[in-house]
Design a protein around this motif. Sequence first.
Motif, PDB file in Angstrom:
ATOM      1  N   VAL A 204       4.523 -11.285   4.462  1.00  0.00           N
ATOM      2  CA  VAL A 204       4.160 -10.361   3.674  1.00  0.00           C
ATOM      3  C   VAL A 204       2.893  -9.696   3.286  1.00  0.00           C
ATOM      4  CG1 VAL A 204       4.504  -8.147   2.376  1.00  0.00           C
ATOM      5  CG2 VAL A 204       6.259  -9.653   3.422  1.00  0.00           C
ATOM      6  N   TYR A 205       1.738  -8.609   3.419  1.00  0.00           N
ATOM      7  CA  TYR A 205       0.454  -8.234   3.271  1.00  0.00           C
ATOM      8  C   TYR A 205       0.351  -6.963   2.564  1.00  0.00           C
ATOM      9  CZ  TYR A 205      -0.945  -5.958   8.047  1.00  0.00           C
ATOM     10  OH  TYR A 205      -0.527  -5.590   8.576  1.00  0.00           O
ATOM     11  N   ALA A 206      -0.494  -6.907   2.486  1.00  0.00           N
ATOM     12  CA  ALA A 206      -0.880  -5.563   2.112  1.00  0.00           C
ATOM     13  C   ALA A 206      -2.992  -5.306   1.515  1.00  0.00           C
ATOM     14  CB  ALA A 206      -0.700  -4.808   0.519  1.00  0.00           C
ATOM     15  N   TYR A 207      -3.258  -4.259   2.266  1.00  0.00           N
ATOM     16  CA  TYR A 207      -4.865  -4.478   1.301  1.00  0.00           C
ATOM     17  C   TYR A 207      -5.584  -3.486   1.571  1.00  0.00           C
ATOM     18  CZ  TYR A 207      -5.832  -3.945   6.394  1.00  0.00           C
ATOM     19  OH  TYR A 207      -5.686  -3.627   7.685  1.00  0.00           O
ATOM     20  N   ILE A 208      -6.491  -2.914   0.574  1.00  0.00           N
ATOM     21  CA  ILE A 208      -6.860  -2.159   0.393  1.00  0.00           C
ATOM     22  C   ILE A 208      -8.789  -2.658   0.334  1.00  0.00           C
ATOM     23  CG2 ILE A 208      -7.803  -0.187  -1.436  1.00  0.00           C
ATOM     24  CD1 ILE A 208      -4.941  -1.601  -3.209  1.00  0.00           C
TER      25      ILE A 208
ATOM     26  N   GLY B 204     -12.099   2.602   2.310  1.00  0.00           N
ATOM     27  CA  GLY B 204     -11.606   2.479   4.158  1.00  0.00           C
ATOM     28  C   GLY B 204     -10.636   2.083   4.465  1.00  0.00           C
ATOM     29  N   ALA B 205      -9.769   0.955   4.446  1.00  0.00           N
ATOM     30  CA  ALA B 205      -7.964   1.401   4.956  1.00  0.00           C
ATOM     31  C   ALA B 205      -7.543   1.051   3.675  1.00  0.00           C
ATOM     32  CB  ALA B 205      -8.295   0.394   6.365  1.00  0.00           C
ATOM     33  N   MET B 206      -6.456   1.184   3.582  1.00  0.00           N
ATOM     34  CA  MET B 206      -5.508   0.784   2.819  1.00  0.00           C
ATOM     35  C   MET B 206      -4.150   0.335   3.583  1.00  0.00           C
ATOM     36  SD  MET B 206      -4.515   2.005  -0.794  1.00  0.00           S
ATOM     37  CE  MET B 206      -3.041   3.567  -0.542  1.00  0.00           C
ATOM     38  N   ARG B 207      -3.852  -0.825   4.004  1.00  0.00           N
ATOM     39  CA  ARG B 207      -2.758  -1.271   4.694  1.00  0.00           C
ATOM     40  C   ARG B 207      -1.899  -2.610   4.224  1.00  0.00           C
ATOM     41  NH1 ARG B 207      -5.025   2.429   7.351  1.00  0.00           N
ATOM     42  NH2 ARG B 207      -6.249   2.406   8.740  1.00  0.00           N
ATOM     43  N   TYR B 208      -0.309  -2.468   4.168  1.00  0.00           N
ATOM     44  CA  TYR B 208       0.550  -2.892   4.222  1.00  0.00           C
ATOM     45  C   TYR B 208       1.756  -2.839   5.598  1.00  0.00           C
ATOM     46  CZ  TYR B 208       3.631   1.145   3.269  1.00  0.00           C
ATOM     47  OH  TYR B 208       4.527   1.960   3.307  1.00  0.00           O
TER      48      TYR B 208
ATOM     49  N   CYS C 190      -7.326  -8.343   0.103  1.00  0.00           N
ATOM     50  CA  CYS C 190      -6.128  -8.272   0.397  1.00  0.00           C
ATOM     51  C   CYS C 190      -5.590  -9.760  -0.178  1.00  0.00           C
ATOM     52  CB  CYS C 190      -6.659  -9.241   1.679  1.00  0.00           C
ATOM     53  SG  CYS C 190      -5.441  -9.605   2.925  1.00  0.00           S
ATOM     54  N   CYS C 191      -3.835  -9.471   0.246  1.00  0.00           N
ATOM     55  CA  CYS C 191      -3.218 -10.108  -0.663  1.00  0.00           C
ATOM     56  C   CYS C 191      -1.684 -10.395   0.618  1.00  0.00           C
ATOM     57  CB  CYS C 191      -2.202  -9.925  -1.759  1.00  0.00           C
ATOM     58  SG  CYS C 191      -1.617 -10.851  -2.865  1.00  0.00           S
ATOM     59  N   VAL C 192      -1.652 -11.364   1.036  1.00  0.00           N
ATOM     60  CA  VAL C 192      -0.406 -11.880   1.536  1.00  0.00           C
ATOM     61  C   VAL C 192       0.286 -13.327   0.568  1.00  0.00           C
ATOM     62  CG1 VAL C 192      -0.084 -14.018   4.247  1.00  0.00           C
ATOM     63  CG2 VAL C 192      -2.426 -12.636   4.035  1.00  0.00           C
TER      64      VAL C 192
END
Length: 209
Positions: A53-57, A61-65, A92-94
């Motif tokens: 599972v991940y999320a990044y900011i 720019g992009a913000m995704r999860y 970024c966090c996984v």
Amino acid sequence: MEEYLVPSGEGIDEHTEKRSRFIGHIWRTDTEEEALAAIKATRESMWDARHHVYAYIIRGGAMRYSDDGEPQGTGGMPVLDVLRRQELQNVCCVVTRYFGGILLGTGGLVRAYSKAAAMAVDAAGVSIMRLWQRYEIPCPYPLFERVKLEVEAHEGQIAAAEYGAQVDMTVRIPMGRADAFAVRLTDLSSGKLVPVDAGTEYLPGPYKR
């Protein structure tokens, strides 16, 4: 230049919930390409895990999860929420899960992924990107400890120190506090300490909430 928060470095920590292992891993990533590379490297290094599972900011720019196969809303969004609560950018966090054979339910998954992300943030630490004034300070030994206290009081940091007949210090002070620091140093030393302007830098530095 604007100030914003970033991870101080790479951080990793883990916990176990009902035999499932949750490994939180966080990085500072200045571009989306760096974030995607970190996610890819995690998948490859822990290929035998059930979920990544991940999320990044990315600032500006992009913000995704991604829930990566977990029930919708139970993984990626909780991780993203941790990053947003911490006001982190370029991050970024996984959270990798090794399934332990026991279902945790929706609430259990949210708590487990949130906890792993928060632990990773704590492991990495938080820094602030800001404009710093560099000063070079030739400091007599009797005043060294006092100068260190003033640097700390003005939210600065000692970048370098050479010990000889005196301590030749290079310090960084947040731009908004630089003038007050210089005046304070001159006052407390009765004019013996005169910080020398050594330019400015836009870098991450210590941050206290």
